[in-house]
Design an enzyme around this catalytic site. Structure first.
Site, short mmCIF file in Angstrom:
data_model
loop_
_atom_site.label_atom_id
_atom_site.label_comp_id
_atom_site.label_asym_id
_atom_site.label_seq_id
_atom_site.Cartn_x
_atom_site.Cartn_y
_atom_site.Cartn_z
N GLU B 33 0.85 -1.20 0.00
CA GLU B 33 0.00 0.00 0.00
C GLU B 33 0.88 1.24 0.00
O GLU B 33 1.90 1.29 0.69
CB GLU B 33 -0.85 -0.01 1.29
CG GLU B 33 -1.88 1.08 1.39
CD GLU B 33 -2.47 1.19 2.79
OE1 GLU B 33 -1.78 0.86 3.78
OE2 GLU B 33 -3.63 1.59 2.90
N HIS B 35 2.58 4.50 0.93
CA HIS B 35 2.91 5.13 2.20
C HIS B 35 3.68 6.42 1.94
O HIS B 35 4.72 6.68 2.56
CB HIS B 35 3.74 4.18 3.08
CG HIS B 35 2.90 3.21 3.85
ND1 HIS B 35 2.31 2.10 3.29
CD2 HIS B 35 2.51 3.18 5.17
CE1 HIS B 35 1.63 1.42 4.20
NE2 HIS B 35 1.72 2.05 5.35
N ASP B 44 3.77 -1.96 5.87
CA ASP B 44 2.95 -2.66 6.87
C ASP B 44 3.45 -4.07 7.15
O ASP B 44 3.43 -4.53 8.30
CB ASP B 44 1.49 -2.69 6.42
CG ASP B 44 0.87 -1.30 6.42
OD1 ASP B 44 1.46 -0.37 6.99
OD2 ASP B 44 -0.21 -1.14 5.82
N HIS B 119 -1.72 -3.29 9.34
CA HIS B 119 -2.52 -2.57 8.33
C HIS B 119 -3.93 -2.41 8.90
O HIS B 119 -4.66 -3.39 9.07
CB HIS B 119 -2.53 -3.40 7.04
CG HIS B 119 -3.34 -2.84 5.92
ND1 HIS B 119 -3.12 -1.58 5.39
CD2 HIS B 119 -4.36 -3.38 5.19
CE1 HIS B 119 -3.98 -1.38 4.40
NE2 HIS B 119 -4.74 -2.45 4.27
N GLU B 121 -6.75 -1.55 7.91
CA GLU B 121 -7.91 -2.06 7.19
C GLU B 121 -8.08 -3.58 7.32
O GLU B 121 -9.13 -4.11 6.96
CB GLU B 121 -7.81 -1.70 5.70
CG GLU B 121 -8.07 -0.25 5.36
CD GLU B 121 -6.84 0.65 5.43
OE1 GLU B 121 -5.85 0.27 6.10
OE2 GLU B 121 -6.86 1.72 4.82
N HIS B 174 -1.03 7.45 9.12
CA HIS B 174 -0.64 6.66 7.94
C HIS B 174 0.53 7.34 7.26
O HIS B 174 0.38 8.46 6.78
CB HIS B 174 -1.82 6.50 6.98
CG HIS B 174 -1.46 5.67 5.79
ND1 HIS B 174 -1.43 4.29 5.85
CD2 HIS B 174 -1.06 5.99 4.55
CE1 HIS B 174 -1.03 3.82 4.69
NE2 HIS B 174 -0.80 4.83 3.88
N GLU B 179 4.90 5.58 11.83
CA GLU B 179 5.43 4.64 10.86
C GLU B 179 6.80 5.08 10.32
O GLU B 179 7.70 4.25 10.12
CB GLU B 179 4.44 4.45 9.70
CG GLU B 179 3.18 3.68 10.12
CD GLU B 179 2.30 3.28 8.96
OE1 GLU B 179 1.75 2.17 8.99
OE2 GLU B 179 2.15 4.09 8.01
#
Lengths: 256, 256, 256, 256, 256, 256
Positions: B33, B35, B44, B119, B121, B174, B179
């Site tokens: 995904e 980032h 992730d 992650h 989601e 995010h 992160e």
């Protein structure tokens, strides 16, 4: 008062409204889930339907029959699956149910659909149902779908008012002061204030364990106190949520 | 140093460890995904694996290969599916993947399994995968499964330290300061601090709209600022999270 | 050296490469499966990734994260499902995983995709995943997909060289001379030559029986001898396979 | 009057009743489907719920929330899928919905479950849902499930009375004299007798054609005349059906 | 001659045989697929049924109706899906079909089941169907399942005899000398030797490309020459295969 | 006589016919199900195939291989799933089988497809299979599908002739006078008139109970008397049904 509930209209009347005014169709998404000894099993469908009906009245919308069964109850936000009465669906089955229904609304000519979720655990399976339906329908199908948990329209002001000792977060707001107040406002005949338990708020670690540690969940199924619930708070909450939702569908579907 | 990664052990070594000590098996759950321009697509999986490896080292555990692909990115917590590079699974497929793998670990004799989600989601589809696997295995199968988003082990203290101007919540975290700091600690060679964007934090209404309003998402894909990220913060975060996780598996699986 | 691994690139870099040069995206397809006492459980993902990376370097391609879990191990080509450590997926779940990922690459603008299978049992479920994805995408989507088991690029010459006493066929080439040699070349630190077993080659009748006759499978899980494996053979095999694969993607995707 | 509707009981009350008396739980199965210009879209759920509630009152039973959406409308028994407002599910999704809910009732300790179908097209997908749930639960789970279309309790006498010119069969009895009379009895405020159409009965060949020949279906959606419908007939029909159903659950679940 | 075909027996006769002698039930697995201009579309079901019937006659077995439709034809072993007449199933649907049928045989009391595959592409989806059925039935269900491609009973001797110029491998043996010879033996009235094409053998690279490169497949659909086919060869092949299969079921199900 | 069975034609011949004349393709849908002691398990596939072949001969049509396995037998129309020999599919699997096959016929260029059902329990799962296939193919695909239970072409005259004492309805017409007469006409060698049982007709209440009340089903599996069956009645029935079906496909697919 104009009828807003789809299941109480004839197809001729429904078609007339769809064709005339491109109304918002609201789909309440509930559950059949324990809500403590003082609230009925159907709270999530009852409240999401009540909120949707009020928003529909204010915006010329239509309310479809609620999804009466929802995703599996989790200890940290609904008490868990060990309670009798809690009656839940597999995640994919809920997604497929939403997908089918959304595809049908698109066939009817609906362009504005609002899923009003009243059950915390439903959220991601509804997201998936919407995504699958839109994939089926194609990117240029003209349907737009709004999805919300109705309580997200609570302002910080109203949260402070209903929880003067501090708001525990929506996950723990299960059968607690917000839901109980809203039920006292919308369906007082279904509330038993005398049975509101005295349990302390539940306390969960930063992880979940499966099979669940049911001993972490108060025996009553109430995750934080409903003691302060009143019909007046419910009326205020309802007004804040319903007006917020009505504004949202206007802004989202008919941006200036 | 003892090898903790399952894919680097022979089956004979794996069996020996399972039989000898009933170790915790950690399953990192990631995604592919966007980032932002400064972090790689695999953040992730990289971070959940790094955290799992450190916790495994401290507890005598084993780390299985990460689920490298995750559920569909949402605008409000991952930027959304319109970014090139973001490569996602249907929800049910992720659940079935988790279900199959969990059932296999049970067959191996694993009794303590920890899904370390990196992650946001993924969460509910992993919950469903766990539930389906345990239903398959039967209530008395002896397997217990812990599931967590690793950042939930961040204490309020460490959040205050890394976000001195106020923590925006994990959904907006995010490609942001947490992160980025963790990547600077665990994989500095994959971070491009010079490309950290200056975008303001994203701002979402209390509902989602589908097809998504991509104009709400910063063009960089970064939902709140990564400006304050440092390797030192990453080291502190890593220590808090890994020690929290190590303690959690001890408490959860071997309660006193 | 240019980075070829997608999970280590930012989405901005990935998009730049896709837009600039229509690169081949390689998707390694592995498993987590016993490979005897001398090789690690992750051989199939490790080798398909290694081969894909080398071919990507030679052709300007990109390598996506491997599918780390594969279809169920069969006695006659992988030893079977009775080994601890072997961690497998239902066939349809593997197909759906491939289908989702392929559909996503098409959304990114990828036109040339190469599935590099390193696990014999995956083949038909990958074929189905490709077919389902292309059906979803439509015949004129512009995506073409190459699928291969990497060892099929071995020439008769190299097979004769690595198996001077006669090549037993790829089904029995499990944890045997080819895989062991390639691991000695690509990941020598993960090989334990001292543990290579002395078992005779397995011998199967012209049918399979379920539940499997596990007594037909050598207790080590090695289906034919790995005794002759060397790093030099691995280097030669790698060169033949990687150059064959690099040529194949050029010919297949850019026919003269 | 004792509350019979499950969604209006608390879990504590529900558990008390289940434990005390092994009551029959009734699950009404409806649809959202055109029923002519004079009846609302929700007829099938409204009538199956009304019948179930009355039977529950007579037998000490409990009525679960209706399945509000049903299988796809067919021209020869429901007018077909081309009517706006008709909102239907794929067959397997309806079966899975029933399967999940049945499995949950079994978990609650329910031993006697009665599916009261009010939508002709649901029948076989409910049968499948029951079969799948019982397969999941095992042969010795102790749950028995009765399934009926409520109109099958109509005696020949009452059919002759309501259709003095000859009964056209239940398939054509869509939005016609039986449903209209029952709605005049149970929900008169939702009936518009002034809008009952004058169409002749529909006439179908001994086969179906897909895509459907919609010109065979009266434009009103009414498959045979509702002209003779009265509240008195509805009252008589209701009595015959509800007493028949009440007797049936006694005989079926507590045979002498 | 005793009837061996299950669909031609009454259930009473079937039960009598199952109870009396624990017979092997053979399930032929075919396809509806192009087999060149000289052979009919049903070759795979016809031949697998013919072989199964002969083996059943020799072993006191029973032959169930063939699965008449199979998995998608691949260019390199069946010509591909672009031929009119080829009528194929999705992989999971074939697996589920096999799973259901196997579960039913177990319910009948069958303990010895033999799937006789006549379509190369079916193999892995049948393997999955068997695995899923045995998972459903439980490890101690008493059912054992043999699976084979019938041509795997060809000895090297007979292959040398039928293909004196060298055997091209079973994948290319599509509508070629073995299938044509067997059809000349079992169903001569369905063979048109005058239409056997003169095409050269097909030649495939060590990978597959999707959408398929149909120009690689001979226009006739015949992958290697059927020129040398004779009824005498067919008789010999049939004897070798059927006696091999009869021996195999004896050895597999009743080991000495 | 021209060959009508697709599995006995080459693909070249099949393509020639499809291209030349837009023929009707008939797909018989059967089952493997007990039909009393006097009829074989394959009655439903045998009769639907026989009827389809005769209609195909009269209309220049083609008959595809029957679906040999059908949906689960129900006590009230097929005796139920407790009989050995009855071998049934899950509902969704039957629907998917039909869906796949229909989609393939459309690919071949077939525009007129007729599903001839010979098993009462199949009906709704075939309807769903048709609907799913047409959804896949799109509304303008040009394929039209007719679906019928073949016995629905029986006129009242012929029913009176074959059942002079009154026709019990098609549900109870299982292994009874119509099926037995048709088998005496089409497949006399498979009928054992000496074994026709003397059981009274079965008698069912207006509901079903699960697990089924097997004691309601005659031990023979015959739901109403087959005593009056004759080959002459079968011949008459066959003529009425086949001419009715031939007329129907002409009218339905080539309306004047």
């Amino acid at each position: 008062m104009t009828e807003v509930r789809m299941e109480r209209m004839s197809w001729v009347e429904y078609r007339r409204r769809i064709d005339a005014a491109e109304p918002v169709v609201f789909l309440p998404c509930g559950s059949l889930e324990q809500h403590g000894p003082h609230l009925p099993l159907g709270v999530d469908a009852l409240l999401s339907t009540a909120v949707a009906c009020e928003a529909a009245r204010r915006t010329g919308g239509i309310v479809a029959p609620a999804l009466s069964y929802g995703y599996k109850s989790q200890p940290r936000c609904g008490g868990g699956q060990h309670f009798p009465g809690t009656t839940s669906l597999d995640g994919d089955h809920l997604s497929q149910l939403a997908r089918d229904v959304i595809r049908e609304f698109a066939r009817h000519g609906v362009r504005k659909l609002a899923l009003i979720d009243g059950h915390y655990e439903n959220q991601w399976f509804l997201i998936e149902g919407i995504d699958l339906a839109l994939r089926d329908l194609g990117h240029d199908c003209g349907l737009r779908v709004l999805r919300t948990e109705y309580w997200d329209f609570c302002t910080e002001d109203v949260l402070r008012e209903v929880s003067p000792d501090g708001f525990p977060g929506f996950a723990l707001e299960h059968a607690a002061v917000i839901e109980t107040s809203l039920m006292l406002h919308f369906h007082p005949e279904l509330v038993r204030p005398d049975l509101i338990p005295d349990d302390d708020a539940a306390n969960f670690p930063p992880y979940d364990l499966y099979p669940p540690e049911t001993e972490r969940v108060p025996a009553s199924g109430v995750l934080s106190s409903a003691r302060g619930a009143t019909a007046a708070k419910g009326e205020h909450l309802a007004e804040v949520v319903c007006s917020g939702l009505a504004d949202a569908v206007r802004v989202a579907f008919d941006p200036p």
